[in-house]
Design a protein around this motif. Structure first.
Motif, PDB file in Angstrom:
ATOM      1  N   THR A  61      41.274  19.310  -2.861  1.00 24.97           N
ATOM      2  CA  THR A  61      41.087  18.339  -4.067  1.00 24.97           C
ATOM      3  C   THR A  61      40.548  19.164  -5.170  1.00 24.97           C
ATOM      4  O   THR A  61      39.490  19.745  -5.104  1.00 24.97           O
ATOM      5  CB  THR A  61      40.007  17.053  -3.711  1.00 24.97           C
ATOM      6  OG1 THR A  61      39.988  16.969  -2.475  1.00 24.97           O
ATOM      7  CG2 THR A  61      39.708  16.336  -4.860  1.00 24.97           C
ATOM      8  N   TYR A 177      39.963  16.067  18.035  1.00 29.85           N
ATOM      9  CA  TYR A 177      39.274  17.028  17.385  1.00 29.85           C
ATOM     10  C   TYR A 177      38.754  17.926  18.365  1.00 29.85           C
ATOM     11  O   TYR A 177      38.737  19.304  18.037  1.00 29.85           O
ATOM     12  CB  TYR A 177      38.065  16.106  16.643  1.00 29.85           C
ATOM     13  CG  TYR A 177      36.972  17.001  16.174  1.00 29.85           C
ATOM     14  CD1 TYR A 177      37.234  17.491  14.971  1.00 29.85           C
ATOM     15  CD2 TYR A 177      35.610  17.032  16.920  1.00 29.85           C
ATOM     16  CE1 TYR A 177      36.172  18.344  14.391  1.00 29.85           C
ATOM     17  CE2 TYR A 177      34.659  17.869  16.468  1.00 29.85           C
ATOM     18  CZ  TYR A 177      34.747  18.533  15.206  1.00 29.85           C
ATOM     19  OH  TYR A 177      33.924  19.294  14.646  1.00 29.85           O
ATOM     20  N   THR A 214      26.344  16.218   6.685  1.00 26.93           N
ATOM     21  CA  THR A 214      27.560  15.977   5.637  1.00 26.93           C
ATOM     22  C   THR A 214      27.895  14.500   5.451  1.00 26.93           C
ATOM     23  O   THR A 214      27.758  13.896   6.494  1.00 26.93           O
ATOM     24  CB  THR A 214      28.463  16.933   6.170  1.00 26.93           C
ATOM     25  OG1 THR A 214      29.279  16.375   7.122  1.00 26.93           O
ATOM     26  CG2 THR A 214      28.187  18.199   6.283  1.00 26.93           C
ATOM     27  N   SER A 216      30.867  13.214   5.363  1.00 23.06           N
ATOM     28  CA  SER A 216      31.909  12.705   6.292  1.00 23.06           C
ATOM     29  C   SER A 216      31.430  12.611   7.554  1.00 23.06           C
ATOM     30  O   SER A 216      31.837  11.599   8.179  1.00 23.06           O
ATOM     31  CB  SER A 216      33.005  13.796   6.034  1.00 23.06           C
ATOM     32  OG  SER A 216      32.532  15.128   6.453  1.00 23.06           O
TER      33      SER A 216
HETATM   34  P1  NDP Z   1      33.659  17.894   5.365  1.00 24.85           P
HETATM   35  O1  NDP Z   1      34.480  16.776   5.629  1.00 24.85           O
HETATM   36  O2  NDP Z   1      32.511  17.672   4.573  1.00 24.85           O
HETATM   37  O3  NDP Z   1      34.545  19.029   4.871  1.00 24.85           O
HETATM   38  C1  NDP Z   1      35.661  19.417   5.103  1.00 24.85           C
HETATM   39  C2  NDP Z   1      36.425  20.353   4.172  1.00 24.85           C
HETATM   40  O4  NDP Z   1      37.716  20.560   4.640  1.00 24.85           O
HETATM   41  C3  NDP Z   1      36.562  19.719   2.765  1.00 24.85           C
HETATM   42  O5  NDP Z   1      36.271  20.558   1.762  1.00 24.85           O
HETATM   43  C4  NDP Z   1      37.898  19.247   2.695  1.00 24.85           C
HETATM   44  O6  NDP Z   1      38.342  19.081   1.415  1.00 24.85           O
HETATM   45  C5  NDP Z   1      38.648  20.178   3.524  1.00 24.85           C
HETATM   46  N1  NDP Z   1      39.892  19.621   3.984  1.00 24.85           N
HETATM   47  C6  NDP Z   1      40.375  18.387   4.528  1.00 24.85           C
HETATM   48  N2  NDP Z   1      41.403  18.419   4.985  1.00 24.85           N
HETATM   49  C7  NDP Z   1      42.111  19.547   4.666  1.00 24.85           C
HETATM   50  C8  NDP Z   1      43.332  19.908   4.677  1.00 24.85           C
HETATM   51  N3  NDP Z   1      44.464  19.107   5.199  1.00 24.85           N
HETATM   52  N4  NDP Z   1      43.450  21.234   4.234  1.00 24.85           N
HETATM   53  C9  NDP Z   1      42.547  21.798   3.409  1.00 24.85           C
HETATM   54  N5  NDP Z   1      41.458  21.716   3.439  1.00 24.85           N
HETATM   55  C10 NDP Z   1      41.015  20.378   4.137  1.00 24.85           C
HETATM   56  O7  NDP Z   1      33.309  18.567   6.954  1.00 24.85           O
HETATM   57  P2  NDP Z   1      31.777  19.237   7.324  1.00 24.85           P
HETATM   58  O8  NDP Z   1      31.275  19.796   6.288  1.00 24.85           O
HETATM   59  O9  NDP Z   1      31.114  18.039   7.987  1.00 24.85           O
HETATM   60  O10 NDP Z   1      32.194  20.136   8.467  1.00 24.85           O
HETATM   61  C11 NDP Z   1      32.770  21.476   8.261  1.00 24.85           C
HETATM   62  C12 NDP Z   1      32.959  22.213   9.648  1.00 24.85           C
HETATM   63  O11 NDP Z   1      31.696  22.138  10.484  1.00 24.85           O
HETATM   64  C13 NDP Z   1      34.185  21.593  10.297  1.00 24.85           C
HETATM   65  O12 NDP Z   1      34.750  22.875  10.790  1.00 24.85           O
HETATM   66  C14 NDP Z   1      33.576  21.001  11.399  1.00 24.85           C
HETATM   67  O13 NDP Z   1      34.305  20.727  12.471  1.00 24.85           O
HETATM   68  C15 NDP Z   1      32.339  21.510  11.690  1.00 24.85           C
HETATM   69  N6  NDP Z   1      31.136  20.628  12.225  1.00 24.85           N
HETATM   70  C16 NDP Z   1      30.782  19.698  11.357  1.00 24.85           C
HETATM   71  C17 NDP Z   1      29.758  18.993  12.195  1.00 24.85           C
HETATM   72  C18 NDP Z   1      29.158  17.821  11.292  1.00 24.85           C
HETATM   73  O14 NDP Z   1      28.271  17.041  12.101  1.00 24.85           O
HETATM   74  N7  NDP Z   1      28.988  17.922   9.976  1.00 24.85           N
HETATM   75  C19 NDP Z   1      29.511  18.904  13.515  1.00 24.85           C
HETATM   76  C20 NDP Z   1      30.004  20.111  14.234  1.00 24.85           C
HETATM   77  C21 NDP Z   1      30.882  20.735  13.535  1.00 24.85           C
HETATM   78  P3  NDP Z   1      39.562  18.143   0.606  1.00 24.85           P
HETATM   79  O15 NDP Z   1      39.417  16.777   1.355  1.00 24.85           O
HETATM   80  O16 NDP Z   1      39.436  18.451  -0.841  1.00 24.85           O
HETATM   81  O17 NDP Z   1      40.742  19.006   1.295  1.00 24.85           O
END
Ligand code: NDP
Length: 286
Positions: A61, A177, A214, A216
């Motif tokens: 985005t 996942y 977060t 999401s």
């Molecule tokens: P978010 O959903 O907040 O962020 C995900 C990011 O990935 C966004 O910037 C999104 O932006 C981007 N994204 C999504 N789809 C695509 C795509 N097809 N291509 C490129 N970019 C993409 O996730 P979190 O911050 O919660 O998670 C971050 C990391 O932490 C991940 O690896 C997650 O597995 C890990 N994690 C998180 C946990 C949690 O509880 N939050 C728990 C355990 C691990 P956009 O939509 O603009 O592309």
């Protein structure tokens, strides 16, 4: 047997890691952060900016990335820019790294953090979804690593891979996942061995995260998870810290995640029961 083992020991000795974290370590460093438009990635961008790093941010985005870049510049980033696109396409993953090469002529830290959309529910049998998710959550990580490796070897830099407890121990309702996160552990843990054997001084840090607040994650699981989430700002800082310190793994939040991993070795059946008892199954609608 002894001589190769001694060689390995020496290689590990020279594979030195700093002991104490200091935010100055990141000043002027050239860092790519993926998934930086929201959540933990966005918070990592702000920490890095405050520490005076150069940041190249990516996600899909553009409008969100533009705002994050502006904030990074306000916070003191040495420079901040973005490339937008989808990591479903490994050609785009490579393009992001090329952008770093063209802009900076090198790279110090590669933070792989993005994830594609999935669902929190019973596995629905959709094999294509798993294939697409593997492209986004796993293969793009591999492609970026391959393209970035010459630059990271040159800088003796860091690869930071953001994973999850779901990439170490299976839990219900996250089969696709979880599969992609286990794949990361297999690939990067094997690569780490090869780097050490080959005297490649590029560190690989695998970040095992629990539940983080977060937007999401809260939207996806808060109705069905009993534990309280940990703060994304602190989590983001811990990820950067562990990468800069060249740690093998980060466990965050430390007590819960390390405890789970210990139980996984000692009493895996009990850990499974504990994981299921933490989920409100009635709130998950098929
Ligand atoms: P978010 O959903 O907040 O962020 C995900 C990011 O990935 C966004 O910037 C999104 O932006 C981007 N994204 C999504 N789809 C695509 C795509 N097809 N291509 C490129 N970019 C993409 O996730 P979190 O911050 O919660 O998670 C971050 C990391 O932490 C991940 O690896 C997650 O597995 C890990 N994690 C998180 C946990 C949690 O509880 N939050 C728990 C355990 C691990 P956009 O939509 O603009 O592309």
């Amino acid at each position: 047997v002894i001589i190769p083992l001694m060689g390995l020991g020496l290689a590990m000795y020279f594979y030195s890691a700093p002991e104490n974290f200091n935010e100055e370590m990141l000043r002027g460093k050239r860092v790519i952060v993926t998934g930086a438009s929201s959540g933990i990635g966005e918070q990592m961008a702000y920490h890095l900016a405050r520490m005076g790093a150069h940041v190249l941010l990516t996600a899909r985005t553009e409008a969100k990335l533009q705002k994050v870049v502006e904030r990074c510049l306000e916070l003191g980033a040495a420079s901040a820019r973005f490339v937008s696109g989808s990591m479903e396409d490994t050609a785009f993953a490579e393009e992001v790294v090329k952008e770093a090469e063209n802009t900076w002529g090198g790279l110090d830290m590669l933070i792989l953090n993005h994830i594609g959309n999935s669902y929190f529910n019973y596995f629905d049998g959709d094999v294509d979804h798993i294939r697409k998710l593997l492209e986004t959550n796993f293969l793009s990580y591999v492609a970026m690593t391959v393209t970035a490796l010459p630059m990271l070897k040159e800088s003796e830099g860091n690869i930071v891979v953001v994973s999850s407890v779901a990439g170490k121990a299976g839990g219900p309702f996250v089969a696709p996942y979880s599969a992609t996160k286990f794949a990361l552990d297999g690939f990067f843990s094997s690569l780490r061995h090869e780097f050490i054997i080959d005297n490649v001084n590029v560190s690989i840090t695998l970040c095992i995260l629990g539940y983080i607040d977060t937007d999401s994650a809260m939207r996806a699981v808060s109705h069905a998870i009993k534990v309280a989430p940990s703060p994304k700002e602190e989590c983001a800082l811990e990820i950067i810290r562990s990468g800069a310190l060249r740690q093998r793994e980060l466990h965050y939040p430390p007590g819960i995640v390390s405890g789970m991993l210990l139980l996984r070795g000692l009493a895996p059946g009990f850990l499974d029961t504990l994981i299921r008892s933490n989920v409100v199954v009635e709130n998950v609608q098929r």
